[in-house]
Design a protein around this motif. Structure first.
Motif, PDB file in Angstrom:
ATOM      1  N   GLN B 105     -64.445 -29.350  -7.151  1.00 27.99           N
ATOM      2  CA  GLN B 105     -64.803 -30.588  -7.839  1.00 27.99           C
ATOM      3  C   GLN B 105     -65.989 -31.295  -7.184  1.00 27.99           C
ATOM      4  O   GLN B 105     -66.529 -32.240  -7.744  1.00 27.99           O
ATOM      5  CB  GLN B 105     -63.597 -31.534  -7.877  1.00 27.99           C
ATOM      6  CG  GLN B 105     -62.400 -30.984  -8.629  1.00 27.99           C
ATOM      7  CD  GLN B 105     -61.510 -30.106  -7.764  1.00 27.99           C
ATOM      8  OE1 GLN B 105     -61.864 -29.711  -6.656  1.00 27.99           O
ATOM      9  NE2 GLN B 105     -60.339 -29.805  -8.279  1.00 27.99           N
ATOM     10  N   GLY B 106     -66.347 -30.843  -5.980  1.00 32.04           N
ATOM     11  CA  GLY B 106     -67.503 -31.417  -5.307  1.00 32.04           C
ATOM     12  C   GLY B 106     -67.128 -32.519  -4.330  1.00 32.04           C
ATOM     13  O   GLY B 106     -66.120 -33.206  -4.492  1.00 32.04           O
ATOM     14  N   THR B 107     -67.953 -32.650  -3.305  1.00 36.51           N
ATOM     15  CA  THR B 107     -67.832 -33.736  -2.331  1.00 36.51           C
ATOM     16  C   THR B 107     -69.145 -34.504  -2.339  1.00 36.51           C
ATOM     17  O   THR B 107     -70.205 -33.915  -2.078  1.00 36.51           O
ATOM     18  CB  THR B 107     -67.574 -33.196  -0.915  1.00 36.51           C
ATOM     19  OG1 THR B 107     -66.331 -32.525  -0.863  1.00 36.51           O
ATOM     20  CG2 THR B 107     -67.586 -34.346   0.106  1.00 36.51           C
ATOM     21  N   SER B 108     -69.074 -35.782  -2.650  1.00 35.89           N
ATOM     22  CA  SER B 108     -70.263 -36.612  -2.656  1.00 35.89           C
ATOM     23  C   SER B 108     -70.484 -37.167  -1.256  1.00 35.89           C
ATOM     24  O   SER B 108     -69.709 -37.980  -0.769  1.00 35.89           O
ATOM     25  CB  SER B 108     -70.092 -37.757  -3.656  1.00 35.89           C
ATOM     26  OG  SER B 108     -71.217 -38.597  -3.633  1.00 35.89           O
ATOM     27  N   LEU B 109     -71.529 -36.701  -0.598  1.00 37.10           N
ATOM     28  CA  LEU B 109     -71.809 -37.097   0.782  1.00 37.10           C
ATOM     29  C   LEU B 109     -72.941 -38.108   0.823  1.00 37.10           C
ATOM     30  O   LEU B 109     -74.020 -37.881   0.266  1.00 37.10           O
ATOM     31  CB  LEU B 109     -72.197 -35.877   1.615  1.00 37.10           C
ATOM     32  CG  LEU B 109     -72.680 -36.162   3.036  1.00 37.10           C
ATOM     33  CD1 LEU B 109     -71.568 -36.781   3.870  1.00 37.10           C
ATOM     34  CD2 LEU B 109     -73.202 -34.899   3.708  1.00 37.10           C
ATOM     35  N   SER B 110     -72.687 -39.215   1.493  1.00 35.01           N
ATOM     36  CA  SER B 110     -73.727 -40.218   1.726  1.00 35.01           C
ATOM     37  C   SER B 110     -73.946 -40.333   3.224  1.00 35.01           C
ATOM     38  O   SER B 110     -72.999 -40.627   3.962  1.00 35.01           O
ATOM     39  CB  SER B 110     -73.310 -41.586   1.178  1.00 35.01           C
ATOM     40  OG  SER B 110     -73.158 -41.549  -0.207  1.00 35.01           O
ATOM     41  N   VAL B 111     -75.159 -40.102   3.654  1.00 33.54           N
ATOM     42  CA  VAL B 111     -75.505 -40.279   5.065  1.00 33.54           C
ATOM     43  C   VAL B 111     -76.290 -41.572   5.174  1.00 33.54           C
ATOM     44  O   VAL B 111     -77.306 -41.754   4.489  1.00 33.54           O
ATOM     45  CB  VAL B 111     -76.326 -39.097   5.592  1.00 33.54           C
ATOM     46  CG1 VAL B 111     -76.648 -39.301   7.078  1.00 33.54           C
ATOM     47  CG2 VAL B 111     -75.555 -37.793   5.399  1.00 33.54           C
ATOM     48  N   VAL B 112     -75.789 -42.464   6.005  1.00 29.51           N
ATOM     49  CA  VAL B 112     -76.405 -43.793   6.131  1.00 29.51           C
ATOM     50  C   VAL B 112     -76.938 -43.993   7.544  1.00 29.51           C
ATOM     51  O   VAL B 112     -76.448 -43.392   8.490  1.00 29.51           O
ATOM     52  CB  VAL B 112     -75.393 -44.888   5.758  1.00 29.51           C
ATOM     53  CG1 VAL B 112     -74.947 -44.740   4.308  1.00 29.51           C
ATOM     54  CG2 VAL B 112     -74.184 -44.843   6.685  1.00 29.51           C
ATOM     55  N   PRO B 113     -77.954 -44.853   7.673  1.00 22.97           N
ATOM     56  CA  PRO B 113     -78.560 -45.076   8.993  1.00 22.97           C
ATOM     57  C   PRO B 113     -77.567 -45.727   9.960  1.00 22.97           C
ATOM     58  O   PRO B 113     -76.659 -46.432   9.547  1.00 22.97           O
ATOM     59  CB  PRO B 113     -79.739 -46.026   8.698  1.00 22.97           C
ATOM     60  CG  PRO B 113     -80.009 -45.857   7.243  1.00 22.97           C
ATOM     61  CD  PRO B 113     -78.692 -45.523   6.612  1.00 22.97           C
TER      62      PRO B 113
END
Lengths: 114, 113
Positions: B105-113
């Motif tokens: 189903q997917g993994t939504s990855l957000s990389v933040v500072p």
């Protein structure tokens, strides 16, 4: 890495019209695939194609769908007539061999049926 | 039913940190591919594994067919790692004539500072 090109990137058509999505697979690949991704959902298999024939299709591959690769040119997905629920991103893929082979995907064609 | 269960569905990481994504399979799979889908929608091949572990830069993936799972480890995450990550598995018993991938189903990855 190997590139699969899809043309166009976005297509907008009226319900009931015919649409053809084009795919230029990796040059020496022999197996071709279409997948469908509705916005925010997972990718789902539509069909695979080898040696001029459909090898397997899913229940998403409706009677209105057809695929071909005339004379080794573009691998195409035709929908005739289109329906509202056909709106999705369609991804083409190709592989060198059948099973146990890496699939390479294009960037997709976003189809919007109005 | 779903043959590929992917987790987590969403993940937020600070730059420089790491984490693991996982796919569990409800049927025996003979190979797995991992993809990153970027903001333009393109699917970028990360790994193809029929068994064992592969590593590429800050990414490492393992596929255990017997225990029916695969993992993708990301270390030292960078902003450009943001996107949706998919695993896709090839079922055992499918005809050797062609590949049919079943996607997670997917993994939504957000990389933040």
């Amino acid at each position: 890495g190997p590139k699969v090109l899809q043309i166009p990137s976005h297509q907008i058509i009226d319900m009931g019209q015919m649409v053809t999505l084009n795919c230029d697979p990796v040059s020496n690949h022999l197996y071709f695939y279409w997948y469908k991704q509705i916005l925010g959902q997972q990718m789902e298999f539509l069909v695979n194609f080898y040696n001029g024939k459909v090898m397997e299709k899913s229940k998403l591959f409706k009677d209105q769908f057809s695929v071909e690769r005339p004379d080794g040119s573009y691998f195409t997905l035709k929908i005739q007539p289109t329906a509202l629920e056909d709106s999705a991103v369609y991804f083409c893929a190709s592989s060198l061999r059948g099973g146990r082979s890496t699939l390479y995907f294009g960037a997709g064609t976003r189809l919007s049926v109005l | 039913g779903d043959q590929v269960e992917q987790s987590p569905s969403a993940l937020s990481l600070h730059e420089g940190t790491g984490s693991a994504l996982r796919c569990n399979f409800t049927t025996t799979m003979r190979a797995v591919q991992w993809f990153q889908q970027n903001s333009r929608g393109s699917l970028i091949n990360l790994f193809y594994l029929a068994s064992g572990t592969k590593e590429n830069g800050r990414l490492k993936s393992t596929f255990n067919s017997k225990e029916s799972y695969s993992t993708l480890h990301i270390r030292d995450a960078q902003l450009e790692d943001s996107g949706t990550y998919f695993c896709a598995a090839e079922a055992v018993g499918a005809s050797s004539s062609f590949s049919k991938l079943v996607f997670g189903q997917g993994t939504s990855l957000s990389v933040v500072p």
